[in-house]
Design a protein around this motif. Structure first.
Motif, PDB file in Angstrom:
ATOM      1  N   VAL A 192       0.839  -1.202   0.000  1.00 26.22           N
ATOM      2  CA  VAL A 192       0.000   0.000   0.000  1.00 26.22           C
ATOM      3  C   VAL A 192       0.879   1.259   0.000  1.00 26.22           C
ATOM      4  CG1 VAL A 192      -1.703   1.343   1.317  1.00 26.22           C
ATOM      5  CG2 VAL A 192      -1.998  -1.120   1.063  1.00 26.22           C
ATOM      6  N   GLU A 193       1.945   1.234   0.805  1.00 27.97           N
ATOM      7  CA  GLU A 193       2.840   2.402   0.865  1.00 27.97           C
ATOM      8  C   GLU A 193       3.511   2.655  -0.483  1.00 27.97           C
ATOM      9  OE1 GLU A 193       5.419   1.627   4.226  1.00 27.97           O
ATOM     10  OE2 GLU A 193       3.724   1.868   5.622  1.00 27.97           O
ATOM     11  N   LYS A 194       4.012   1.574  -1.112  1.00 30.41           N
ATOM     12  CA  LYS A 194       4.654   1.731  -2.421  1.00 30.41           C
ATOM     13  C   LYS A 194       3.630   2.187  -3.459  1.00 30.41           C
ATOM     14  CE  LYS A 194       8.306  -0.626  -4.040  1.00 30.41           C
ATOM     15  NZ  LYS A 194       9.229   0.357  -4.660  1.00 30.41           N
ATOM     16  N   TYR A 195       2.462   1.586  -3.409  1.00 29.77           N
ATOM     17  CA  TYR A 195       1.393   1.934  -4.344  1.00 29.77           C
ATOM     18  C   TYR A 195       1.097   3.436  -4.256  1.00 29.77           C
ATOM     19  CZ  TYR A 195      -3.198   2.063  -6.563  1.00 29.77           C
ATOM     20  OH  TYR A 195      -4.250   2.383  -7.377  1.00 29.77           O
ATOM     21  N   ASN A 196       0.934   3.919  -3.040  1.00 28.14           N
ATOM     22  CA  ASN A 196       0.611   5.336  -2.854  1.00 28.14           C
ATOM     23  C   ASN A 196       1.704   6.257  -3.370  1.00 28.14           C
ATOM     24  OD1 ASN A 196      -1.886   4.772  -1.766  1.00 28.14           O
ATOM     25  ND2 ASN A 196      -1.163   4.758   0.343  1.00 28.14           N
ATOM     26  N   SER A 197       2.955   5.752  -3.377  1.00 31.61           N
ATOM     27  CA  SER A 197       4.054   6.599  -3.842  1.00 31.61           C
ATOM     28  C   SER A 197       4.187   6.592  -5.372  1.00 31.61           C
ATOM     29  CB  SER A 197       5.369   6.165  -3.201  1.00 31.61           C
ATOM     30  OG  SER A 197       5.791   4.923  -3.732  1.00 31.61           O
ATOM     31  N   ILE A 198       3.638   5.579  -6.044  1.00 28.28           N
ATOM     32  CA  ILE A 198       3.827   5.526  -7.511  1.00 28.28           C
ATOM     33  C   ILE A 198       2.539   5.622  -8.322  1.00 28.28           C
ATOM     34  CG2 ILE A 198       5.991   4.207  -7.372  1.00 28.28           C
ATOM     35  CD1 ILE A 198       4.432   1.717  -8.215  1.00 28.28           C
ATOM     36  N   SER A 199       1.390   5.513  -7.685  1.00 29.23           N
ATOM     37  CA  SER A 199       0.143   5.499  -8.456  1.00 29.23           C
ATOM     38  C   SER A 199      -0.671   6.753  -8.225  1.00 29.23           C
ATOM     39  CB  SER A 199      -0.696   4.284  -8.082  1.00 29.23           C
ATOM     40  OG  SER A 199      -1.931   4.338  -8.786  1.00 29.23           O
ATOM     41  N   SER A 200      -1.315   7.187  -9.306  1.00 30.78           N
ATOM     42  CA  SER A 200      -2.189   8.356  -9.173  1.00 30.78           C
ATOM     43  C   SER A 200      -3.616   7.912  -8.852  1.00 30.78           C
ATOM     44  CB  SER A 200      -2.175   9.132 -10.493  1.00 30.78           C
ATOM     45  OG  SER A 200      -2.531   8.237 -11.537  1.00 30.78           O
ATOM     46  N   LEU A 201      -3.867   6.594  -8.963  1.00 36.73           N
ATOM     47  CA  LEU A 201      -5.217   6.070  -8.706  1.00 36.73           C
ATOM     48  C   LEU A 201      -5.388   5.796  -7.218  1.00 36.73           C
ATOM     49  CD1 LEU A 201      -5.227   3.370 -11.541  1.00 36.73           C
ATOM     50  CD2 LEU A 201      -6.346   5.578 -11.654  1.00 36.73           C
ATOM     51  N   SER A 202      -6.493   6.229  -6.663  1.00 39.37           N
ATOM     52  CA  SER A 202      -6.712   5.988  -5.239  1.00 39.37           C
ATOM     53  C   SER A 202      -7.157   4.538  -5.016  1.00 39.37           C
ATOM     54  CB  SER A 202      -7.790   6.926  -4.704  1.00 39.37           C
ATOM     55  OG  SER A 202      -8.135   6.547  -3.394  1.00 39.37           O
ATOM     56  N   LEU A 203      -6.522   3.888  -4.045  1.00 42.11           N
ATOM     57  CA  LEU A 203      -6.861   2.499  -3.713  1.00 42.11           C
ATOM     58  C   LEU A 203      -8.092   2.439  -2.816  1.00 42.11           C
ATOM     59  CD1 LEU A 203      -3.938   0.228  -2.544  1.00 42.11           C
ATOM     60  CD2 LEU A 203      -5.528  -0.154  -4.400  1.00 42.11           C
ATOM     61  N   ILE A 204      -8.245   3.510  -2.039  1.00 39.23           N
ATOM     62  CA  ILE A 204      -9.280   3.507  -1.021  1.00 39.23           C
ATOM     63  C   ILE A 204     -10.598   3.980  -1.609  1.00 39.23           C
ATOM     64  CG2 ILE A 204      -9.929   4.463   1.235  1.00 39.23           C
ATOM     65  CD1 ILE A 204      -6.774   4.810   1.577  1.00 39.23           C
ATOM     66  N   HIS A 205     -11.625   3.291  -1.237  1.00 33.89           N
ATOM     67  CA  HIS A 205     -12.953   3.665  -1.733  1.00 33.89           C
ATOM     68  C   HIS A 205     -13.465   4.845  -0.923  1.00 33.89           C
ATOM     69  CE1 HIS A 205     -16.852   3.254  -3.553  1.00 33.89           C
ATOM     70  NE2 HIS A 205     -17.402   3.301  -2.357  1.00 33.89           N
ATOM     71  N   ILE A 206     -13.646   5.975  -1.601  1.00 37.63           N
ATOM     72  CA  ILE A 206     -14.173   7.150  -0.900  1.00 37.63           C
ATOM     73  C   ILE A 206     -15.629   7.287  -1.283  1.00 37.63           C
ATOM     74  CG2 ILE A 206     -13.946   9.655  -0.620  1.00 37.63           C
ATOM     75  CD1 ILE A 206     -10.917   9.000  -1.687  1.00 37.63           C
TER      76      ILE A 206
END
Length: 203
Positions: free
Chosen positions: A187-201
């Motif tokens: 999740v940490e790596k994802y947040n640093s390289i992806s512009s897509l949000s993983l979390i459902h808002i």
């Protein structure tokens, strides 16, 4: 995609790929299946999970990771803020091996082009390899899950994180902590390289 994924004829769209598997009889697993469990999720995800093969619940419903192991994985997703519908989930083999045994070499080989094609179409930046079968079939037999679990491996344009298969957590409670830790890093790596949000808002 890296060379790992360039083998047989590849389809450049989902419809053709999905149609190509409908009556698959490439290996003996086809004789016992109820449903082909192709894959599920966001077809443009930056994060992809690859498991071993469908179990009884998956075979019944045609959806990956819906049985006990899948429920455990869903719990980890919820705890870490991963929205399952935002990632893509697939398996090495798309039909259930009898008694949930490990897929045999010829079975995995027969099915791998479908998975390679899925990876090419999804274009993930990160792939989480769930367990030994996924690790060895994607990265090679020289990799062992115990030695590589929790370590980032970069190949081509994709970064891999090997971790335990959720089914292993059902057998060994201690592995839950490591599994959670590995996914937290993902999740940490994802947040640093992806512009897509993983979390459902929710709106």
């Amino acid at each position: 995609a890296s060379d790992v994924y360039k083998r047989q004829e590849m389809y450049d769209n989902w419809e053709e790929l999905e149609n190509s598997i409908v009556n698959c009889k490439k290996c003996k697993l086809c004789t016992g299946r109820r449903n082909i469990v192709f894959g599920e999720g966001n077809k443009e995800a930056d994060l992809m999970f690859i498991g071993e093969g469908p179990g009884a619940d998956e075979d019944k419903e045609g959806i990956p990771f819906v049985g006990r192991a899948g429920q455990l994985m869903n719990k980890a997703f919820q705890g870490l803020g991963i929205d399952r519908s935002k990632v893509y989930i697939a398996n090495v083999v798309k039909c259930r091996p009898p008694g949930n045994r490990v897929p045999e070499v010829d079975e995995a080989k027969a099915c791998l082009d479908y998975l390679r094609n899925q990876v090419i179409l999804v274009k993930p930046k990160i792939i989480v390899l769930l367990g030994s079968t996924a690790l060895k079939n994607i990265l090679g037999n020289e990799y062992g899950i115990t030695a590589t679990r929790g370590k980032w491996i970069e190949k081509g344009e994709i970064t891999y994180m090997p971790t335990w298969h959720p089914a292993a957590l059902l057998r060994d409670e201690n592995k839950k902590i490591e599994f959670w830790r590995d996914l937290k890093e993902v999740v940490e790596k994802y947040n640093s390289i992806s512009s897509l949000s993983l979390i459902h808002i929710s709106e």
